[in-house]
Scaffold this motif. Structure first.
Motif, PDB file in Angstrom:
ATOM      1  N   SER A  30       0.814  -1.213   0.000  1.00 62.06           N
ATOM      2  CA  SER A  30       0.000   0.000   0.000  1.00 62.06           C
ATOM      3  C   SER A  30       0.846   1.262   0.000  1.00 62.06           C
ATOM      4  N   SER A  35       3.488  -2.929   5.134  1.00 63.82           N
ATOM      5  CA  SER A  35       3.553  -3.718   3.892  1.00 63.82           C
ATOM      6  C   SER A  35       4.879  -3.493   3.176  1.00 63.82           C
ATOM      7  N   ARG A 103     -16.919   1.464   2.131  1.00 61.75           N
ATOM      8  CA  ARG A 103     -15.891   0.510   2.601  1.00 61.75           C
ATOM      9  C   ARG A 103     -16.044  -0.832   1.905  1.00 61.75           C
ATOM     10  N   GLY A 107     -13.369  -2.579  -0.515  1.00 62.90           N
ATOM     11  CA  GLY A 107     -12.799  -3.851  -0.065  1.00 62.90           C
ATOM     12  C   GLY A 107     -13.045  -4.966  -1.076  1.00 62.90           C
ATOM     13  N   PHE A 110     -11.238  -4.424  -4.429  1.00 62.68           N
ATOM     14  CA  PHE A 110      -9.815  -4.697  -4.227  1.00 62.68           C
ATOM     15  C   PHE A 110      -9.541  -6.198  -4.341  1.00 62.68           C
ATOM     16  N   LYS A 160      -8.389  -3.233  11.484  1.00 63.60           N
ATOM     17  CA  LYS A 160      -6.970  -3.497  11.312  1.00 63.60           C
ATOM     18  C   LYS A 160      -6.669  -4.969  11.129  1.00 63.60           C
ATOM     19  N   HIS A 163      -6.208  -6.205   7.417  1.00 59.96           N
ATOM     20  CA  HIS A 163      -5.364  -5.438   6.513  1.00 59.96           C
ATOM     21  C   HIS A 163      -6.016  -5.241   5.152  1.00 59.96           C
ATOM     22  N   ASN A 164      -7.317  -5.075   5.189  1.00 58.24           N
ATOM     23  CA  ASN A 164      -8.076  -4.734   3.982  1.00 58.24           C
ATOM     24  C   ASN A 164      -8.011  -5.789   2.891  1.00 58.24           C
ATOM     25  N   GLY A 209      -7.383   1.871   4.492  1.00 62.89           N
ATOM     26  CA  GLY A 209      -7.625   1.131   3.254  1.00 62.89           C
ATOM     27  C   GLY A 209      -8.648   1.798   2.334  1.00 62.89           C
TER      28      GLY A 209
END
Ligand code: XMP
Length: 329
Positions: A30, A35, A103, A107, A110, A160, A163-164, A209
């Motif tokens: 990211s 990461s 969100r 998510g 992604f 958290k 981590h998305n 994220g």
């Protein structure tokens, strides 16, 4: 610090054993500290058999994807693919105002994109004589995330812990590799420096994220994204120049809902309201607004008003957490 050095060396050996001579590993990056450190460590251990993927979701900070590519590829030698999916994300976000929906869209999209890319990488690996299968998924989980995912059951429990990446590794039948799972943030930063990652990256504030989508109240448009990116860039630049960046845990600009009146020349014009937020916190569960000099804030407000098109007002958010949260949505 010899202990972190030793830990790093031990971890490199463990990764090599785990992955074997030909195994491949995939992971999302990211531009954040965790990461990046995890990716660099993987690269130390297995070189180009680690495949980093970055998805540009169109709600990143200004020039973020470009900078991450520079740093990881040129600076750190990591095998990275950047996918520009801005239009796809912004298309799906169009007209959506509900924060949880935003969100979810970000998510899920992604995950879809990452999966598509992973298939391509796997295919390419198959046709390379000495390359093995992708068996592992890298995750930059830290020790506090491990603890939190076991014990913390609050409204933001999904924040958290994943981590998305949602249930991506399970869905793709990949095993997890978590080289940072025994470390605290300051140890990760130390390891990052040992690995040759630049200090300003290692000291970076966290970034959510869902990105700027949860810093734009209401629906997300390309024009609003650009406005908040430009305001944010000015705010962070001023904070860095004043030497305050490392005293603050997280700082950013956000875009409020609706328009307010301002004045340009002798015209009353309606424009955006930008809110600046800067907090100090140790665990992000509670936080205090950072106490800037009012002169400094006035200077930034003036700059944003002058330099960012369509902004009528700039405010500074002073609410603590609780009762507010750090993000605006
Ligand atoms: P709040 O707003 O809950 O934020 O006080 C606490 C910390 O979590 C981050 N945050 C998120 N991170 N996905 C993320 O990856 C999210 O949906 C999300 N919401 C908040 C926030 O930036 C802060 O560091």
């Amino acid at each position: 610090n010899w202990t972190m050095e030793a830990f790093k060396d031990k971890e490199v050996v463990r990764i090599r054993k785990l992955v074997g001579e030909t195994g491949q590993v995939i992971g999302a990056v990211s531009g954040g500290v965790d990461s990046t450190v995890a990716a660099k460590l993987m690269h130390e251990a297995i070189g180009d058999r680690f495949h980093a993927v970055m998805v540009d979701n169109g709600v990143l900070r200004m020039d973020e994807a470009k900078q991450v590519k520079e740093t990881l590829t040129k600076g750190l030698g990591v095998n990275l693919t950047v996918i520009d999916a801005s239009e796809r994300f912004l298309g799906l976000l169009k007209g959506v105002s509900d924060p949880e929906k935003k969100r979810k869209i970000i998510g899920n999209t992604f995950i879809e994109i990452f999966e598509e890319e992973a298939k391509k990488i796997a295919k390419a690996a198959e046709s390379t004589p000495k390359a093995g299968k992708i068996e592992y998924f890298l995750q930059g989980t830290l020790y506090p995330d491990v603890i939190e995912s076991i014990s913390f059951k609050g409204p933001s429990q999904t924040i958290k812990t994943h981590h998305n990446v949602g249930g991506l590794p399970e869905k793709m039948n990949l095993k997890l590799i978590e080289p940072l799972r025994e470390l605290f943030k300051d140890e990760v930063r130390k390891m990052g420096l040992d690995l040759g990652i630049p200090a300003d990256l290692v000291g970076r504030h966290p970034f959510p994220g869902p990105g700027l989508a949860i810093r734009i109240i209401g629906d997300v448009t390309p024009e609003k994204v650009r406005t908040v990116q430009e305001a944010d860039r000015i705010f962070i630049e001023e904070i860095r120049n004043a030497g305050l960046y490392d005293k603050i845990s997280q700082a950013f600009a956000a875009l409020m809902a609706g328009d307010a009146v301002g004045v340009v020349g002798d015209q009353r014009l309606y424009g955006h309201i930008i809110a600046l937020r800067a907090v100090v916190t140790t665990d992000f569960m509670t936080a205090d607004a950072y106490e800037f000099e009012i002169k400094f804030l006035k200077h930034i407000a003036q700059r944003i008003g002058d330099e960012v098109k369509g902004v009528a007002r700039v405010t500074y958010e002073v609410t603590g957490k609780p009762p507010s949260t750090i993000e605006f949505e």
